[in-house]
Every structure is written in C-alpha cells, then in structure tokens.
Design a protein around this motif. Sequence first.
Motif, short mmCIF file in Angstrom:
data_model
loop_
_atom_site.label_atom_id
_atom_site.label_comp_id
_atom_site.label_asym_id
_atom_site.label_seq_id
_atom_site.Cartn_x
_atom_site.Cartn_y
_atom_site.Cartn_z
N VAL A 31 0.83 -1.20 0.00
CA VAL A 31 0.00 0.00 0.00
C VAL A 31 0.87 1.25 0.00
CG1 VAL A 31 -1.64 1.35 1.35
CG2 VAL A 31 -1.98 -1.12 1.08
N VAL A 32 1.89 1.26 0.86
CA VAL A 32 2.79 2.43 0.91
C VAL A 32 3.48 2.63 -0.43
CG1 VAL A 32 4.93 3.29 1.93
CG2 VAL A 32 3.14 2.35 3.39
N THR A 33 3.95 1.55 -1.03
CA THR A 33 4.65 1.65 -2.31
C THR A 33 3.73 2.16 -3.41
OG1 THR A 33 6.11 -0.18 -1.70
CG2 THR A 33 5.97 0.37 -4.04
N VAL A 34 2.51 1.63 -3.49
CA VAL A 34 1.57 2.04 -4.53
C VAL A 34 1.21 3.52 -4.39
CG1 VAL A 34 -0.78 1.74 -5.40
CG2 VAL A 34 0.63 -0.26 -4.90
N TYR A 35 0.89 3.95 -3.16
CA TYR A 35 0.45 5.33 -2.96
C TYR A 35 1.61 6.32 -3.00
CZ TYR A 35 -4.49 4.60 -2.20
OH TYR A 35 -5.82 4.31 -2.40
N SER A 36 2.84 5.84 -3.03
CA SER A 36 3.96 6.77 -3.24
C SER A 36 3.98 7.29 -4.67
CB SER A 36 5.28 6.07 -2.92
OG SER A 36 5.58 5.07 -3.88
N PHE A 37 3.27 6.59 -5.58
CA PHE A 37 3.15 7.03 -6.97
C PHE A 37 1.82 7.73 -7.24
CE2 PHE A 37 6.03 3.37 -7.03
CZ PHE A 37 7.12 3.91 -7.69
N ASN A 38 1.12 8.09 -6.19
CA ASN A 38 -0.19 8.73 -6.33
C ASN A 38 -0.02 10.22 -6.64
OD1 ASN A 38 -2.89 9.35 -6.25
ND2 ASN A 38 -3.05 9.25 -4.00
N ASP A 39 -0.69 10.70 -7.67
CA ASP A 39 -0.58 12.11 -8.04
C ASP A 39 -1.32 13.02 -7.07
OD1 ASP A 39 0.26 14.16 -10.04
OD2 ASP A 39 -1.91 14.42 -10.26
N SER A 40 -2.30 12.45 -6.37
CA SER A 40 -3.10 13.24 -5.44
C SER A 40 -2.37 13.41 -4.12
CB SER A 40 -4.45 12.56 -5.20
OG SER A 40 -5.15 13.20 -4.15
N PRO A 41 -2.49 14.57 -3.46
CA PRO A 41 -1.89 14.73 -2.13
C PRO A 41 -2.62 13.93 -1.05
CG PRO A 41 -3.15 16.68 -2.74
CD PRO A 41 -3.12 15.81 -3.95
N SER A 42 -3.78 13.40 -1.38
CA SER A 42 -4.52 12.58 -0.42
C SER A 42 -3.89 11.20 -0.34
CB SER A 42 -5.99 12.47 -0.85
OG SER A 42 -6.67 11.53 -0.05
N ILE A 43 -3.86 10.65 0.86
CA ILE A 43 -3.29 9.31 1.03
C ILE A 43 -4.38 8.24 0.96
CG2 ILE A 43 -1.37 10.16 2.42
CD1 ILE A 43 -2.90 9.13 4.89
N THR A 44 -5.61 8.65 0.68
CA THR A 44 -6.71 7.70 0.59
C THR A 44 -7.40 7.71 -0.77
OG1 THR A 44 -8.25 9.33 1.52
CG2 THR A 44 -7.17 7.82 3.06
N ARG A 45 -7.14 8.74 -1.58
CA ARG A 45 -7.80 8.84 -2.88
C ARG A 45 -6.76 8.78 -3.98
NH1 ARG A 45 -8.78 13.08 -6.20
NH2 ARG A 45 -8.02 14.54 -4.61
N TRP A 46 -6.97 7.88 -4.94
CA TRP A 46 -6.03 7.72 -6.05
C TRP A 46 -6.28 8.79 -7.10
CZ3 TRP A 46 -1.62 5.44 -6.86
CH2 TRP A 46 -1.14 5.29 -8.17
N GLY A 47 -5.22 9.50 -7.48
CA GLY A 47 -5.35 10.58 -8.45
C GLY A 47 -4.57 10.36 -9.71
N GLY A 48 -4.11 9.15 -9.94
CA GLY A 48 -3.32 8.87 -11.14
C GLY A 48 -1.85 8.67 -10.81
#
Length: 274
Positions: A31-48
């Motif tokens: 989860v940490v690895t995947v969301y480190s590539f999240n464009d959104s500043p939110s840690i719960t919502r995927w932004g690309g």
Amino acid sequence: MAEPGAAIRRYPGFRAIAILCLVLLYAPLIVVTVYSFNDSPSITRWGGFSLRWYEEVFFGAEAAKFQTAAWNSLTIALMAGTAATVIATAAALAMVRGGAFRGRTATFGLIVLPIMVPEIVTAVATLIFFSTIGFARGHASILIAHIVFCIPFAYLPIAARLQGIEGSYEEAAQDLYATRWQAFRHVLAPLMAPGIVSGFLLAFIISLDDFIITNFVKGAGVETLPTAIFGAVKQGIKPDIMALSTLLLLVSTILVTISYLVGRAGAAPRTPDD
C-alpha cells in the motif's frame, strides 16, 4: 521419499494461515509503495500515476533535512558495519578455530544476546549506561550503540562460513612454511570472504534501518533517516513520506538480496582443484 516440508503442508489450515501471515506482513508495504506514486496529495484517494512525490523528496522544502539525515544514516551504517564485521570476524576465529575453552558456551551466548533481548530493552539500557558515565549523546553514541547491536548479525554468517572450511587448508599452508598470518591472509580470508561480505551487508542494513535504539541515544539535533521519517509522520502522513519510505525499503531489499546471494554463492568451500 517425500520432501521434508511436504508433511506440514497437509495440516488443515496451513495454507490459510500462511496466506494470512503473508498478507499481514506485506500488504502495508504494498500500500505504501503504490500510494507513493499517487498524483493526489490525499493518502486515501487515487489521483493517477505520478513521480511528483519522489521529486519532492529530492528537491522539495524538506529535501535538505532528509538529505542530511540520509547522510548521517549512511556514514554511521558504514562505520558501524565495518567495525562490527571486524569484531565479528575476530570472534568467529576465536570461537571456531580457538578450540575448546572454559566459558565457550557462555561467550557464544553473550555474542548473540543482542538478537535475543528485546530492542527496546537494549535501547533503554544503552541510554542509562551513557547517562551514567556522562557520555554525550550524538553521532558517537549512535555509532557505539549500533556497533554493539550489529555484531551478532555480522557474526552468524561469518561463523557459519568458517565452520564449513576445513582446517586442512591452513595446515597445508603452514606445512609450506607460511606463518599463521600468511595462512590467514592468503588462504583462510579469501575462503571466508563470502561470509564476511554477507555479514557486513547484514550489519550495514540493520544499522541503516534501526529506529528504536537510535531514537533513544541520538541526542537533540541529530537525525538519521528512520528518525527523520518518524518525526515527519508525527506532523501528518504525507505522500512524500511514502516515497521516502519506499526508497528506503528498496535499498534494504537490494542489500538483503545481495547478502543472501553472496552467502549462498559461498556456501560450499572451494576445493584445491577449483
């Protein structure tokens, strides 16, 4: 004949328990690895998909703090790993090649004691010791604590490698008029090299990743990468912390893999015909 591990796989619930343990261990890391590539500043919502948070780690507002902490971690880990490996090599030679002596079992217990004692206990005891003798907390206190804690991690692969090397190699060298130092330098040390490298890498990564002991003995104004990450998390979990944690996880995984491969490659001692 059935494989030794085949029987245990037949126990009811073994597969489910194994899968549950793996999920509990690795799902948070994924989860940490995947969301480190999240464009959104939110840690719960995927932004690309984006690398913006990795750029933030190296060039953002807190980049200088993290770079200083990373430098402290690397230099301390390098010195602690080197010192622990030297001490562990000497201890392995004494324990494996020194023959039987009084207190040998107790000595081995003392060497591996830091692994068996809970790390929080070691941290508190080290802090009390430094406070009692009036030793100032800072880079030096972290280094000394890490050397002591890393010795058993370096000792075990070195001793295991040394136990697999027959004493006839050194005896043959001494029969050819080599001194004990020459026999060690030209014969035993090259054969021990895989274990020494593996032990150093393990000690290095243990020092690099350590948080509990470091947090107790580091003193004010001194940060390593794990303590810097912890300090940042207390202010709120941000995506750049996930990116930094992923980078640290990647480095740790690479070093542990190299240590395993080196130790595996040197598992069988070379023969005179090799």
